[in-house]
Design a protein around this motif. Structure first.
Motif, PDB file in Angstrom:
ATOM      1  N   PHE A  15      -5.777   7.398  -8.628  1.00 28.99           N
ATOM      2  CA  PHE A  15      -5.021   7.077  -7.421  1.00 28.99           C
ATOM      3  C   PHE A  15      -5.931   7.287  -6.215  1.00 28.99           C
ATOM      4  O   PHE A  15      -6.653   8.285  -6.137  1.00 28.99           O
ATOM      5  CB  PHE A  15      -3.798   7.990  -7.284  1.00 28.99           C
ATOM      6  N   TYR A  16      -5.864   6.366  -5.272  1.00 27.65           N
ATOM      7  CA  TYR A  16      -6.608   6.544  -4.035  1.00 27.65           C
ATOM      8  C   TYR A  16      -5.872   7.522  -3.122  1.00 27.65           C
ATOM      9  O   TYR A  16      -4.662   7.735  -3.268  1.00 27.65           O
ATOM     10  CB  TYR A  16      -6.804   5.200  -3.339  1.00 27.65           C
ATOM     11  N   PRO A  17      -6.572   8.116  -2.166  1.00 31.07           N
ATOM     12  CA  PRO A  17      -5.908   9.054  -1.246  1.00 31.07           C
ATOM     13  C   PRO A  17      -4.765   8.382  -0.490  1.00 31.07           C
ATOM     14  O   PRO A  17      -4.709   7.155  -0.376  1.00 31.07           O
ATOM     15  CB  PRO A  17      -7.039   9.465  -0.297  1.00 31.07           C
ATOM     16  N   GLN A  40       7.394   3.366   1.892  1.00 35.26           N
ATOM     17  CA  GLN A  40       6.623   4.286   2.724  1.00 35.26           C
ATOM     18  C   GLN A  40       6.197   5.503   1.896  1.00 35.26           C
ATOM     19  O   GLN A  40       5.033   5.929   1.954  1.00 35.26           O
ATOM     20  CB  GLN A  40       7.455   4.725   3.921  1.00 35.26           C
ATOM     21  N   ALA A  41       7.134   6.041   1.116  1.00 35.66           N
ATOM     22  CA  ALA A  41       6.819   7.210   0.292  1.00 35.66           C
ATOM     23  C   ALA A  41       5.745   6.890  -0.741  1.00 35.66           C
ATOM     24  O   ALA A  41       4.882   7.729  -1.041  1.00 35.66           O
ATOM     25  CB  ALA A  41       8.089   7.709  -0.394  1.00 35.66           C
ATOM     26  N   LEU A  42       5.799   5.685  -1.291  1.00 34.99           N
ATOM     27  CA  LEU A  42       4.813   5.278  -2.294  1.00 34.99           C
ATOM     28  C   LEU A  42       3.407   5.310  -1.708  1.00 34.99           C
ATOM     29  O   LEU A  42       2.480   5.880  -2.299  1.00 34.99           O
ATOM     30  CB  LEU A  42       5.156   3.877  -2.808  1.00 34.99           C
ATOM     31  N   TYR A  43       3.236   4.716  -0.513  1.00 35.88           N
ATOM     32  CA  TYR A  43       1.903   4.648   0.085  1.00 35.88           C
ATOM     33  C   TYR A  43       1.480   5.970   0.715  1.00 35.88           C
ATOM     34  O   TYR A  43       0.279   6.235   0.859  1.00 35.88           O
ATOM     35  CB  TYR A  43       1.835   3.502   1.091  1.00 35.88           C
ATOM     36  N   LEU A  44       2.429   6.800   1.063  1.00 34.44           N
ATOM     37  CA  LEU A  44       2.070   8.128   1.545  1.00 34.44           C
ATOM     38  C   LEU A  44       1.720   9.060   0.385  1.00 34.44           C
ATOM     39  O   LEU A  44       1.182  10.152   0.590  1.00 34.44           O
ATOM     40  CB  LEU A  44       3.218   8.714   2.376  1.00 34.44           C
ATOM     41  N   ASP A  45       2.014   8.609  -0.843  1.00 31.62           N
ATOM     42  CA  ASP A  45       1.592   9.329  -2.042  1.00 31.62           C
ATOM     43  C   ASP A  45       0.196   8.892  -2.470  1.00 31.62           C
ATOM     44  O   ASP A  45      -0.619   9.724  -2.884  1.00 31.62           O
ATOM     45  CB  ASP A  45       2.577   9.089  -3.175  1.00 31.62           C
ATOM     46  N   ARG A  46      -0.080   7.598  -2.410  1.00 31.13           N
ATOM     47  CA  ARG A  46      -1.422   7.076  -2.707  1.00 31.13           C
ATOM     48  C   ARG A  46      -1.556   5.669  -2.112  1.00 31.13           C
ATOM     49  O   ARG A  46      -0.608   4.890  -2.113  1.00 31.13           O
ATOM     50  CB  ARG A  46      -1.701   7.022  -4.203  1.00 31.13           C
ATOM     51  N   ASN A  47      -2.721   5.407  -1.602  1.00 34.97           N
ATOM     52  CA  ASN A  47      -3.008   4.099  -1.019  1.00 34.97           C
ATOM     53  C   ASN A  47      -3.617   3.199  -2.085  1.00 34.97           C
ATOM     54  O   ASN A  47      -4.763   2.777  -2.030  1.00 34.97           O
ATOM     55  CB  ASN A  47      -3.958   4.232   0.179  1.00 34.97           C
ATOM     56  N   GLY A  48      -2.810   2.928  -3.121  1.00 35.05           N
ATOM     57  CA  GLY A  48      -3.262   2.041  -4.181  1.00 35.05           C
ATOM     58  C   GLY A  48      -3.704   2.782  -5.423  1.00 35.05           C
ATOM     59  O   GLY A  48      -3.879   4.007  -5.427  1.00 35.05           O
TER      60      GLY A  48
END
Length: 321
Positions: A15-17, A40-48
């Protein structure tokens, strides 16, 4: 909030930061709407998620930079030709082959996950009830080394109250629009989420060149023998398109209704002189009729004849060019 997919990280996917709030705000400004809280929660967990080959990750969350590039491409090849689709979904997950899982943004299907293939970009069929279902399938395939994902909606099962509501909404939308890309978009929902017993609502799709083959296949798979006349009418309607005629004739023979032989023989009378006449002859042969293909003076096949005792001379002729 529990963010789906963390089990993939535990299984070995990189997972990316996390994305920054500013990057998410920039995406929202581009899309001109606020992202759902779970995205929003998904991308605040990992940026891809990083592409993985051993074992293979069949689809991965794009970074926000990749997502913006995908949106640029869609603006060029899809949304420019089908502007009515703009804002209905966001293509978050890629298989790195030009195909995407999308998150539906509006209506009763909001939060469902659909699939779009680059060869049929407007046919975006729902596959999962939510992100959790997608990630469960991705994890299972990753752990088993599989090359196909198990879908929640197979076209025949998994249809509950919510899915029926989605079906109803898209049935009304399909009937009320003449926009071809939108009709294909709505048709994807109808063919995927048709409740058992509602197959009659799909008959108008047999007149749609983009949806006729899939509709015929569904009617045959569900053994809708009452649809025989509608299928034979569709074959006649699409006779000049040999691909459509071939597949619809296949649906008819698979259906194996009691009146199939009579329907095919009736179809053969006055059938247009096209290549698809050869497919009609083959369909009759699959039903047990004897077929012959005499050669013309140039030693080429240009017609078939079907042994039918009630025809003049005992043969029914089916010519093609």
């Amino acid at each position: 909030m529990t963010v789906p997919g963390r089990a993939l990280r535990d299984a070995g996917v990189t997972f990316y930061p996390p994305a920054t709030p500013e990057a998410l705000q920039a995406l929202e400004a581009r899309l001109e709407f606020s992202l759902p809280v779970e995205l929003q929660a998904l991308y605040l967990d990992r940026n891809g998620e990083q592409e993985s080959w051993e074992p293979v990750l069949l689809a991965r969350l794009q970074t926000l930079d990749e997502l913006n590039a995908t949106l640029d491409e869609m603006d060029e090849y899809l949304l420019a030709e089908a502007p009515a689709l703009r804002g209905l979904f966001v293509p978050l997950w890629t298989d790195d082959n030009g195909n995407f899982f999308v998150y539906f943004l509006h209506g009763a299907e909001r939060g469902m996950i659909g699939w779009t293939h680059h060869e049929s970009p407007c046919f975006i069929a729902p596959h999962y009830r939510d992100m959790a279902g997608l990630y469960l399938a991705l994890l299972e395939a990753y752990q088993q080394g599989a090359f196909d994902l198990v879908q929640e909606f197979t076209g025949d099962a998994g249809i509950g109250k919510r899915e029926t509501q989605v079906f109803e909404a898209h049935l009304a939308a399909y009937a009320s629009t003449l926009d071809a890309p939108l009709r294909q978009y709505h048709g994807a929902y109808l063919l995927t989420l048709c409740p058992p017993g509602r197959e009659g609502d799909l008959l108008p799709l047999l007149h749609d060149r983009e949806l006729a083959v899939l509709t015929g296949a569904l009617l045959a798979r569900r053994n809708c023998q009452w649809a025989l006349k509608a299928l034979t009418d569709a074959v006649r309607e699409h006779a000049l398109d040999s691909t459509l005629a071939y597949n619809l004739l296949g649906a008819i023979t698979t259906l194996d209704a009691p009146e199939t032989d009579e329907a095919l023989l009736g179809l053969a009378h006055g059938y247009p002189v096209t290549l698809s006449a050869a497919f009609l002859a083959d369909a009759l042969e699959r039903r047990g009729f004897v077929q012959e293909r005499p050669r013309n003076a140039q030693n080429r096949f240009d017609h078939a004849r079907i042994k039918v005792d009630t025809e003049p001379g005992g043969w029914l002729l089916l010519p093609w060019q």
